[in-house]
Design a protein around this motif. Structure first.
Motif, PDB file in Angstrom:
ATOM      1  N   LEU A  95       0.843  -1.207   0.000  1.00 54.42           N
ATOM      2  CA  LEU A  95       0.000   0.000   0.000  1.00 54.42           C
ATOM      3  C   LEU A  95       0.876   1.255   0.000  1.00 54.42           C
ATOM      4  N   ALA A  96       1.965   1.164   0.745  1.00 59.53           N
ATOM      5  CA  ALA A  96       2.869   2.326   0.810  1.00 59.53           C
ATOM      6  C   ALA A  96       3.467   2.619  -0.560  1.00 59.53           C
ATOM      7  N   VAL A  97       3.808   1.554  -1.270  1.00 63.86           N
ATOM      8  CA  VAL A  97       4.365   1.745  -2.624  1.00 63.86           C
ATOM      9  C   VAL A  97       3.327   2.430  -3.505  1.00 63.86           C
ATOM     10  N   LEU A  98       2.084   1.988  -3.374  1.00 61.04           N
ATOM     11  CA  LEU A  98       0.999   2.564  -4.170  1.00 61.04           C
ATOM     12  C   LEU A  98       0.847   4.071  -3.913  1.00 61.04           C
ATOM     13  N   ALA A  99       1.058   4.464  -2.681  1.00 60.50           N
ATOM     14  CA  ALA A  99       0.906   5.887  -2.354  1.00 60.50           C
ATOM     15  C   ALA A  99       2.189   6.669  -2.590  1.00 60.50           C
ATOM     16  N   LEU A 100       3.315   6.041  -2.253  1.00 63.70           N
ATOM     17  CA  LEU A 100       4.566   6.817  -2.240  1.00 63.70           C
ATOM     18  C   LEU A 100       5.208   6.964  -3.618  1.00 63.70           C
ATOM     19  N   VAL A 101       5.068   5.956  -4.468  1.00 65.72           N
ATOM     20  CA  VAL A 101       5.736   6.057  -5.784  1.00 65.72           C
ATOM     21  C   VAL A 101       5.171   7.239  -6.592  1.00 65.72           C
ATOM     22  N   PRO A 102       3.820   7.345  -6.718  1.00 58.62           N
ATOM     23  CA  PRO A 102       3.321   8.535  -7.439  1.00 58.62           C
ATOM     24  C   PRO A 102       3.670   9.837  -6.726  1.00 58.62           C
ATOM     25  N   ALA A 103       3.721   9.789  -5.396  1.00 54.48           N
ATOM     26  CA  ALA A 103       4.043  11.019  -4.656  1.00 54.48           C
ATOM     27  C   ALA A 103       5.492  11.436  -4.900  1.00 54.48           C
ATOM     28  N   PHE A 104       6.396  10.474  -4.911  1.00 57.14           N
ATOM     29  CA  PHE A 104       7.801  10.820  -5.196  1.00 57.14           C
ATOM     30  C   PHE A 104       7.959  11.260  -6.646  1.00 57.14           C
ATOM     31  N   TRP A 105       7.215  10.601  -7.544  1.00 56.33           N
ATOM     32  CA  TRP A 105       7.276  11.042  -8.945  1.00 56.33           C
ATOM     33  C   TRP A 105       6.818  12.515  -9.036  1.00 56.33           C
ATOM     34  N   ALA A 106       5.703  12.830  -8.359  1.00 57.43           N
ATOM     35  CA  ALA A 106       5.184  14.205  -8.386  1.00 57.43           C
ATOM     36  C   ALA A 106       6.202  15.164  -7.781  1.00 57.43           C
ATOM     37  N   THR A 107       6.875  14.706  -6.744  1.00 53.31           N
ATOM     38  CA  THR A 107       7.852  15.574  -6.075  1.00 53.31           C
ATOM     39  C   THR A 107       9.022  15.888  -7.008  1.00 53.31           C
ATOM     40  N   LEU A 108       9.488  14.875  -7.713  1.00 47.55           N
ATOM     41  CA  LEU A 108      10.627  15.120  -8.596  1.00 47.55           C
ATOM     42  C   LEU A 108      10.204  15.855  -9.869  1.00 47.55           C
ATOM     43  N   HIS A 109       8.972  15.592 -10.332  1.00 45.17           N
ATOM     44  CA  HIS A 109       8.483  16.242 -11.556  1.00 45.17           C
ATOM     45  C   HIS A 109       8.102  17.693 -11.282  1.00 45.17           C
ATOM     46  N   ALA A 110       7.337  17.904 -10.228  1.00 49.38           N
ATOM     47  CA  ALA A 110       6.775  19.241  -9.997  1.00 49.38           C
ATOM     48  C   ALA A 110       7.341  19.923  -8.753  1.00 49.38           C
ATOM     49  N   GLY A 111       8.090  19.189  -7.952  1.00 55.45           N
ATOM     50  CA  GLY A 111       8.601  19.761  -6.698  1.00 55.45           C
ATOM     51  C   GLY A 111       9.397  21.047  -6.871  1.00 55.45           C
ATOM     52  N   PRO A 112      10.276  21.119  -7.884  1.00 60.70           N
ATOM     53  CA  PRO A 112      11.005  22.378  -8.067  1.00 60.70           C
ATOM     54  C   PRO A 112      10.073  23.556  -8.379  1.00 60.70           C
ATOM     55  N   HIS A 113       8.850  23.239  -8.834  1.00 60.19           N
ATOM     56  CA  HIS A 113       7.827  24.276  -9.045  1.00 60.19           C
ATOM     57  C   HIS A 113       6.800  24.182  -7.930  1.00 60.19           C
ATOM     58  N   GLY A 114       7.221  23.802  -6.727  1.00 60.49           N
ATOM     59  CA  GLY A 114       6.307  23.468  -5.638  1.00 60.49           C
ATOM     60  C   GLY A 114       4.995  24.225  -5.616  1.00 60.49           C
ATOM     61  N   PRO A 115       5.015  25.562  -5.628  1.00 62.24           N
ATOM     62  CA  PRO A 115       3.746  26.289  -5.538  1.00 62.24           C
ATOM     63  C   PRO A 115       2.834  26.085  -6.742  1.00 62.24           C
ATOM     64  N   ALA A 116       3.356  25.504  -7.812  1.00 60.19           N
ATOM     65  CA  ALA A 116       2.506  25.240  -8.973  1.00 60.19           C
ATOM     66  C   ALA A 116       1.982  23.807  -8.960  1.00 60.19           C
ATOM     67  N   TYR A 117       2.412  23.012  -7.978  1.00 57.06           N
ATOM     68  CA  TYR A 117       1.985  21.611  -7.949  1.00 57.06           C
ATOM     69  C   TYR A 117       0.548  21.489  -7.431  1.00 57.06           C
ATOM     70  N   TYR A 118      -0.248  20.746  -8.156  1.00 58.25           N
ATOM     71  CA  TYR A 118      -1.590  20.372  -7.694  1.00 58.25           C
ATOM     72  C   TYR A 118      -1.792  18.897  -8.005  1.00 58.25           C
ATOM     73  N   ASN A 119      -2.560  18.234  -7.145  1.00 58.22           N
ATOM     74  CA  ASN A 119      -2.711  16.789  -7.276  1.00 58.22           C
ATOM     75  C   ASN A 119      -3.778  16.421  -8.316  1.00 58.22           C
ATOM     76  N   ALA A 120      -4.006  15.112  -8.431  1.00 56.28           N
ATOM     77  CA  ALA A 120      -4.961  14.627  -9.438  1.00 56.28           C
ATOM     78  C   ALA A 120      -6.388  15.072  -9.127  1.00 56.28           C
ATOM     79  N   LEU A 121      -6.655  15.314  -7.865  1.00 54.74           N
ATOM     80  CA  LEU A 121      -7.984  15.786  -7.472  1.00 54.74           C
ATOM     81  C   LEU A 121      -8.272  17.154  -8.109  1.00 54.74           C
ATOM     82  N   ALA A 122      -7.251  17.978  -8.161  1.00 50.41           N
ATOM     83  CA  ALA A 122      -7.394  19.303  -8.797  1.00 50.41           C
ATOM     84  C   ALA A 122      -7.324  19.188 -10.312  1.00 50.41           C
ATOM     85  N   GLY A 123      -6.804  18.064 -10.806  1.00 49.85           N
ATOM     86  CA  GLY A 123      -6.575  17.929 -12.248  1.00 49.85           C
ATOM     87  C   GLY A 123      -5.179  18.387 -12.624  1.00 49.85           C
TER      88      GLY A 123
END
Lengths: 567, 323
Positions: free
Chosen positions: A412-440
């Protein structure tokens, strides 16, 4: 589910915590060159240099450190914030970059203290998880904290939000230890003072912990029938008395001692500091299609923002974990005699999770900083994530062995953490521009009209293109990036030194404009349209197709024609 | 007791899994820069003289890089988009948005897909814009009349609008406006605007009014007098006047209240007064439709106020008629 007494971390736990801390610092340091310099950070670089002058007695003005001139040189600039972190930024830069040359990148040298504290925050979050439930929850909590894109972004900056997040956890953790240990009471007082030296938010922590202490004492009374422990033993009231004494004495003492500016004209300077923050100006915030310029602000602002800016996997498990905590707190409230002594740990986690959010939800609290202002809640939310994963595994396989449930929790942790780490590396440098899948994602947030810029940080990603395309000696208008930020980029070789910074409000005197997209700044983009006579940028920085930066180029200037009837 | 086959706890990982799938779907919907460029190249190859191009949604920032060289215009509020100046408009779209989101009355003539970007060609329905003051501003005549009777002719064109007062000769002003940026920056303190008044002029503009960028004519009213714009507007059944103060002076500031005072707009056709509107210092991009079919002579629009501070008024005037 949380039924056993609190577990004190062993040396092995500290070893794991240290590994997590190092991993976090490395991750942040290796990605520092992707994270731009927001306005405030550029001012803190200057303040940091001056503080370093004082601490290291590096300039003639600061040779006699206790002279008013030396103190003014070191600390008069940017005295609206205490100098704990600014001093660390400055000393780190002076020693690691300028004196020893170990860190070549200037910005990274300033930022390393923040990164170190972000690493320590991961360590402490792990320990909190270990205490309330065990190693697995601790590990998941630390990883969840590291995998939050906005926390990741702010954990880079030579600013105060990641440090105060660390401070809040440090105070809370030392409080939880001190609730049954006199030695830790001293640590709690010192931690509070250190927190005071980082940022104002810390002033709220003792009030949150006071509530938790009252709950702990009251539960003890209901459990044992007396406020005080029998015989030689000590009850919570005794420990909380020590914590209170320590915090009341050591907290202000460290605060006063760390800030030489307060040594001069103490009453006036303390008064100014309190007054500045009590009457802090409000900056506009775009939120769900409305630009808020002044209070009252919507109470749901931090809740909706959190729901849209934490990766969904973490959000879901965090919600489950929070529910678990509420149930645990309720059980402890209803049947205290059947519960082990957990120092009101559920109430403690909930209070520290909710208080930073509740403070921002008050309609007159400034909200312009967005998520960073309630970032101290995130380590506690991360613990809730860990609890949520473990609780879900137990719910799915109630009859499984501990090993089986552990394996399921890991899945379960892998299911939650892998997309979260991907989002962090993809959008983290633009942190304030990051929004999750709920926001679209970033496009969905743009459609909802949520903000995506933060005072010029995203300029950095436009620099390689600008470096390659601007003519020699080009005059560039840097919207929202300060001259200090541009100088810092040039000093670190990220921008050619011949590119000129034309200044604020200088569109008419520039040939290039680097516009940071923000709804409240739209009039400034139109200034460019009007003055350059163009509507479309020639280049930009985009996150999932949404503009963070627009680079405009002025067509060649020409004498205006004389229309019929004109002169 | 029979064991339940489906535990409600299954919903938790399913929810997380759904969010991962949603993330993947959302990523796939993002048009690449190459998609936008291919779409723009298609428009460039197919468009006819007089066609317009626009982008929906407006926040599709990366698409804007592909619009250079096209007769493109922004539509920040698609549901209120005014396409009346064109017979046909190419709509560049993404994220499932496009021509269907524009104000009604259009017919889609063709559509094409370029990766995740779309291009639709629409036949514009509804009224046609027969004349636009902003477009024709070079051909308009501007003057300022003081209450004492003094008249100032505003006959210097700076490339964007008309100016009444110059601090140097027209030739020297033009030379200054054309001077290289480095010189302009060096002279910034002594001569920031080449001797022109940056506020009191009548210019082609973009301003944020009622929370959206508006293409309009900057018409800063004056106290103790009036500013008049005369335009040889074409004949047509209706004159549509839009007007408003900029958001910046009405609510987008940190003062306790706005300093802007009401302004009065008066409209004439030749010597016939058609009506007057008081522009209150409130948020809004107001609309005023005036019958334009009768009478003759140029459109004359005057603006006055009691106080010039923050009188940041912008107007648009279009003559509209059937296609």
């Amino acid at each position: 589910m949380i039924a056993s007494a609190l577990r004190l971390p062993a040396w092995f736990d500290h070893g794991l915590g240290l590994l997590l801390c190092i991993a976090q610092i490395l991750l942040l340091a290796l990605t520092s060159d992707q994270v731009g310099i927001p306005r405030d950070e550029s001012f803190y670089f200057v303040a940091a240099d001056r503080a370093a002058d004082w601490w290291l007695a590096d300039t003639p003005q600061t040779q006699d450190r206790l002279s008013p001139e030396a103190i003014k040189h070191g600390f008069e600039y940017n005295h609206e914030h205490p100098v704990g972190m600014k001093s660390l930024f400055g000393v780190s830069h002076r020693l690691l970059n300028q004196r020893w040359g170990w860190v070549k990148d200037h910005a990274l040298a300033y930022r390393l203290p923040t990164m170190a504290l972000a690493g320590l925050a991961a360590w402490l979050t792990f320990l909190l998880g270990v205490m309330v439930h065990g190693r697995l929850v601790g590990l998941l909590a630390a990883l969840a904290l590291m995998a939050m894109p906005r926390v990741f972004f702010h954990s880079h900056l030579a600013c105060f939000d990641a440090p105060v997040t660390f401070a809040w956890v440090a105070i809370a953790y030392s409080y939880l230890r001190a609730a049954r240990s006199r030695r830790w009471a001293i640590v709690a007082g010192l931690a509070l003072g250190v927190g005071f030296s980082f940022k104002l938010n810390t002033f709220f922590v003792p009030f949150v912990l006071l509530g938790v202490a009252a709950l702990d004492a009251w539960q003890f009374k209901r459990r044992t029938g007396a406020w005080r422990a029998a015989g030689e033993a000590r009850g919570p009231l005794t420990y909380h008395g020590w914590i209170a004494a320590s915090m009341i004495v050591l907290g202000p003492l460290v605060f006063f001692a760390h800030w030489p500016w307060l040594w001069l004209d103490t009453a006036k300077h303390v008064g100014w500091y309190i007054n500045f923050h009590a009457k802090h100006v409000h900056y506009p915030v775009d939120y769900l299609g409305t630009l808020y310029y002044r209070p009252p602000f919507p109470w749901h602002f931090p809740l909706v923002f959190t729901a849209l800016s934490v990766p969904v996997g973490l959000l879901v498990f965090g919600a489950v974990g929070t529910g678990t905590l509420v149930r645990g707190a309720w059980a402890a409230w209803r049947t205290p005699t059947e519960q082990p002594d957990r120092r009101a740990a559920e109430g403690f986690l909930l209070a520290n999770l909710l208080a930073p959010i509740a403070i921002i939800a008050l309609p007159f609290t400034p909200i312009f900083g967005g998520t960073k202002h309630w970032m101290p809640a995130m380590p506690f939310f991360a613990v809730a994530v860990g609890l949520g994963v473990v609780r879900t595994a137990r719910g799915l396989r109630p009859a499984a062995s501990a090993t089986g449930r552990g394996a399921l929790a890991a899945g379960l942790a892998v299911l939650a953490l892998v997309p979260a780490f991907w989002a962090t590396l993809h959008a983290g440098p633009h942190g304030p521009a990051y929004y999750n899948a709920l926001a679209g994602g970033a496009p969905g947030a743009a459609a909802l009209r949520m903000p995506r810029n933060f005072w010029g940080y995203s300029t950095i990603e436009a620099l390689p293109w600008l470096d390659a395309h601007l003519e020699r000696g080009a005059h560039a208008f840097w919207h929202n990036a300060t001259s200090g930020a541009i100088r810092a980029y040039q000093r670190d070789g990220r921008l050619r030194r011949d590119v000129r910074y034309t200044g604020d409000w200088t569109v008419p005197y520039s040939d290039w404009a680097v516009y940071c997209d923000a709804r409240e700044k739209l009039p400034e983009e139109l200034d460019i349209w009007r003055d350059y006579g163009v509507l479309w940028p020639v280049e930009g920085v985009f996150l999932d197709g949404v503009q963070l930066i627009g680079v405009y180029h002025r067509p060649e200037r020409a004498a205006p024609p004389v229309p019929p009837g004109g002169r | 007791m029979r064991r339940m086959l489906f535990s409600p706890w299954m919903l938790v990982p399913l929810l997380v899994l759904a969010s991962v799938v949603a993330l993947a779907v959302q990523r796939a919907r993002v048009p690449s820069r190459a998609d936008w460029q291919a779409a723009a190249a298609h428009i460039e190859a197919q468009r006819q003289p007089g066609d317009g191009v626009t982008l929906v949604p407006d926040w599709a920032g990366e698409a804007r890089l592909a619009l250079h060289g096209l007769p493109a215009f922004p539509t920040p509020e698609p549901a209120q988009a005014d396409l009346g100046a064109y017979d046909r408009v190419w709509v560049l779209g993404g994220w499932g948005q496009g021509a269907a989101d524009l104000a009604g009355g259009h017919t889609v003539l063709s559509s094409a897909r370029f990766g995740a970007a779309t291009v639709e060609l629409v036949q514009v329905g509804g009224d046609r814009v027969l004349g636009d003051l902003r477009t024709d501003l070079e051909r308009a005549r501007v003057q300022r009349r003081r209450d004492g009777g003094r008249v100032e002719t505003c006959d210097f064109w700076d490339g964007r609008g008309w100016h009444c007062t110059l601090r140097k000769s027209p030739e020297a002003t033009r030379a200054c406006l054309a001077s290289p940026t480095a010189q302009r920056l060096n002279r910034r303190r002594q001569d920031p605007h080449c001797g022109l008044d940056p506020w009191l002029n009548v210019s082609r503009d973009w301003r944020v009014i009622d929370d959206a960028p508006r293409a309009c004519v900057w018409l800063h009213p004056i106290a103790n007098g009036e500013v008049e714009v005369a335009w040889d507007a074409p004949d047509g059944p209706t004159l549509e006047v839009r007007y408003g103060f900029t958001d910046k002076v009405i609510f987008a500031h940190d003062r306790a209240e706005s300093r802007t005072q009401p302004a009065t707009l008066t409209l004439w056709r030749g010597d016939t007064r058609l009506g007057s509107q008081t522009v209150e210092p409130t948020r809004g991009w107001h609309r005023w439709d005036v019958p334009w079919g009768t009478g003759s002579g140029p459109l004359r629009l005057t603006a006055r106020t009691t106080r010039q501070t923050d009188a940041h008024l912008c107007v648009a005037a279009r003559v509209r008629g059937p296609r």
